[in-house]
Motif scaffolding. Sequence first.
Motif, PDB file in Angstrom:
ATOM      1  N   GLU A 183     -16.752  12.754   2.147  1.00  0.00           N
ATOM      2  CA  GLU A 183     -15.670  13.382   1.389  1.00  0.00           C
ATOM      3  C   GLU A 183     -16.116  13.772  -0.015  1.00  0.00           C
ATOM      4  OE1 GLU A 183     -15.408  10.589   3.050  1.00  0.00           O
ATOM      5  OE2 GLU A 183     -13.854  10.888   4.581  1.00  0.00           O
ATOM      6  N   THR A 187      -8.853  -3.257  -1.441  1.00  0.00           N
ATOM      7  CA  THR A 187      -7.850  -2.211  -1.279  1.00  0.00           C
ATOM      8  C   THR A 187      -8.295  -0.996  -2.095  1.00  0.00           C
ATOM      9  OG1 THR A 187      -6.184  -3.926  -1.076  1.00  0.00           O
ATOM     10  CG2 THR A 187      -5.405  -1.667  -1.427  1.00  0.00           C
ATOM     11  N   ILE A 188      -8.354   0.138  -1.411  1.00  0.00           N
ATOM     12  CA  ILE A 188      -8.964   1.334  -1.997  1.00  0.00           C
ATOM     13  C   ILE A 188      -7.910   2.399  -2.304  1.00  0.00           C
ATOM     14  CG2 ILE A 188     -10.517   3.260  -1.487  1.00  0.00           C
ATOM     15  CD1 ILE A 188     -12.004   0.700  -2.077  1.00  0.00           C
ATOM     16  N   THR A 243     -19.868   9.204  -0.058  1.00  0.00           N
ATOM     17  CA  THR A 243     -19.283   9.466   1.252  1.00  0.00           C
ATOM     18  C   THR A 243     -19.338  10.956   1.579  1.00  0.00           C
ATOM     19  OG1 THR A 243     -17.064   9.848   0.366  1.00  0.00           O
ATOM     20  CG2 THR A 243     -17.638   7.566   0.929  1.00  0.00           C
ATOM     21  N   ARG A 271       0.816  -1.210   0.000  1.00  0.00           N
ATOM     22  CA  ARG A 271       0.000   0.000   0.000  1.00  0.00           C
ATOM     23  C   ARG A 271       0.852   1.264   0.000  1.00  0.00           C
ATOM     24  NH1 ARG A 271      -3.587  -2.144   5.037  1.00  0.00           N
ATOM     25  NH2 ARG A 271      -4.701  -3.842   3.997  1.00  0.00           N
ATOM     26  N   ASP A 280     -15.479  -0.246   1.801  1.00  0.00           N
ATOM     27  CA  ASP A 280     -15.332   0.416   0.504  1.00  0.00           C
ATOM     28  C   ASP A 280     -15.280   1.924   0.669  1.00  0.00           C
ATOM     29  OD1 ASP A 280     -17.926   0.628   1.293  1.00  0.00           O
ATOM     30  OD2 ASP A 280     -18.778  -0.457  -0.412  1.00  0.00           O
ATOM     31  N   THR A 281     -14.851   2.364   1.863  1.00  0.00           N
ATOM     32  CA  THR A 281     -14.584   3.788   2.095  1.00  0.00           C
ATOM     33  C   THR A 281     -13.082   3.912   2.333  1.00  0.00           C
ATOM     34  OG1 THR A 281     -14.816   3.760   4.505  1.00  0.00           O
ATOM     35  CG2 THR A 281     -16.843   3.910   3.211  1.00  0.00           C
ATOM     36  N   SER A 282     -12.664   4.942   3.005  1.00  0.00           N
ATOM     37  CA  SER A 282     -11.234   5.125   3.247  1.00  0.00           C
ATOM     38  C   SER A 282     -10.857   4.903   4.712  1.00  0.00           C
ATOM     39  CB  SER A 282     -10.810   6.542   2.822  1.00  0.00           C
ATOM     40  OG  SER A 282     -11.591   7.504   3.505  1.00  0.00           O
ATOM     41  N   THR A 283     -11.746   4.284   5.494  1.00  0.00           N
ATOM     42  CA  THR A 283     -11.501   4.150   6.929  1.00  0.00           C
ATOM     43  C   THR A 283     -11.040   2.760   7.349  1.00  0.00           C
ATOM     44  OG1 THR A 283     -13.819   3.572   7.354  1.00  0.00           O
ATOM     45  CG2 THR A 283     -13.240   5.905   7.441  1.00  0.00           C
ATOM     46  N   GLN A 300      -8.500   0.788   6.718  1.00  0.00           N
ATOM     47  CA  GLN A 300      -7.119   0.549   7.136  1.00  0.00           C
ATOM     48  C   GLN A 300      -6.826   1.146   8.509  1.00  0.00           C
ATOM     49  OE1 GLN A 300      -4.339   1.539   3.974  1.00  0.00           O
ATOM     50  NE2 GLN A 300      -5.686   0.618   2.449  1.00  0.00           N
ATOM     51  N   LYS A 350      -7.700   6.512  -3.156  1.00  0.00           N
ATOM     52  CA  LYS A 350      -8.467   7.755  -3.136  1.00  0.00           C
ATOM     53  C   LYS A 350      -8.014   8.631  -4.289  1.00  0.00           C
ATOM     54  CE  LYS A 350     -10.134  11.455  -0.180  1.00  0.00           C
ATOM     55  NZ  LYS A 350     -10.178  12.029   1.162  1.00  0.00           N
ATOM     56  N   LEU A 402     -13.406   7.142  -4.507  1.00  0.00           N
ATOM     57  CA  LEU A 402     -12.607   5.985  -4.163  1.00  0.00           C
ATOM     58  C   LEU A 402     -12.724   4.924  -5.242  1.00  0.00           C
ATOM     59  CD1 LEU A 402     -13.720   5.762  -0.436  1.00  0.00           C
ATOM     60  CD2 LEU A 402     -11.711   6.913  -1.348  1.00  0.00           C
TER      61      LEU A 402
END
Length: 473
Positions: free
Chosen positions: A312, A284-285, A310, A47, A261-264, A266, A287, A387
């Motif tokens: 964002e 694995t996303i 989202t 990543r 499927d968001t950015s949170t 990890q 942005k 995303l």
Amino acid sequence: MGTKNGYVSFVGAGPGDMGLVTQKCLDRLNKADVILYDRLANPRLLRHAKDTCEFIYCGKLPDRHTLRQEKINEQIIYHALSGKYVVRLKGGDPSIFGRVGEEAEAVSNYNIPFEIVPGVTSSVAAAAYAGIPVTHRDYSNCFTIRTGHRSDKNCMYDAKSENLGDTIAYYMGVKNIEVNCRQLMDEGKDPDTPVAVIEWATLGKQRVAVATLKTISDTIAKEGIKNPAMTIVGDVVKLRSKLSWFEKQEFFNKKVLIVDDTSTGQEIEAYFSNKGAEAYTIPTILKKELVLSKEKIEEIISSEQLVFSTAETVTSFLQQLVKNDYTTWELPRKLGFVEECASTVLSQVGLKGRKEIESKSSASILQTKPVGSISGGTSNIYYIHELVQDNRFTEVNERMLREEDWNTVIFTTETSVDFYLNERKRLGLEYQSTPFAYIGESVKEYANARGVLSIDQSIQSELCNYCIRCEKE
């Protein structure tokens, strides 16, 4: 570092725990154009690569190799001669049974510049995480490392010329453990010398079997210990009963799969990993910055409905709107959102939307996508999403689903439930009634409606604590 022939960096990935990775390792991963990585290198490290980096899996199991060593050498040389920055990522330290000598030799024959970046070696780390110091004034004044299987050119140890050491570590020694223990006893080691075999050291799925030289083979067979595993031989193993610390963490040996499927996701992964769990996030996303032309905005605001995935995406879209001299008054009358947090941001600017369920497994491929009516018609609806799934991780994520026996699945959105169930079906994996945890009551209800019923109360309670802490911050 750049030359017309490119550059090769042989990098030690450490023993597995992400906290045991060097800063230089992360720096090299960030610069790489191509990364060739081993099975024992933590896939989470990938990543840190840039979006354009290519991944090549060189995984090796005891009975089969994805790429033979000759092919690995060829790949390294080919990409370097193409002018690329190549990282050869190896578990532990590349110079300790990592074949870096062979690979660096091959590179050197083509006059390709290279470097070797050391890593924390697995024997010392495995012993430490099992509560075993490899040296101790009362038990061990020296330390020897050995390979558990040897090449034909170096098939036997010479006990007469070698100082055995008070502590001995065997790398890759599970298959030949009985032979290696017999060899040690032939060399003069007491059959009752303590032995520890440490599987998947430094990770939340670590397991440790302790016995003696004469009994360890039967013990690991009974307990099902397999590769990758490190064998530690010596009286220092006795200290484990007092110094074991890693297993005492709250969620040690708990295997938690985060489907997000968001950015949170990890961030949740890191939170539970720090509490001793084996945690991993799929998909694995990536942005992507939302950049819209005036023409694209005209197209979007002329649609019948606009759906935000989202919080964002709401913020980013409104920024693009203002930048191009538009106002919220010009937005479609119908607004929708997928995540509840998106509704909160909309309300802060005086807008109101309705809850929608949109399949991100298809829609998230693009930043903005006109889709058919959510109700099934053909109206023009625009779905705004920043995303995207990183397809380079498809093979890694599939392996994590196939090879791991997850105790708990965490769902962060309704659509993450769909993704998980659809992925299992796509891979031909039977659905297992794995307990789950969730963020938001709507996610719980949606999971229940899809047949996911059992809740892991301990993980759920900790997940609530995590969410409360994030809200305060």
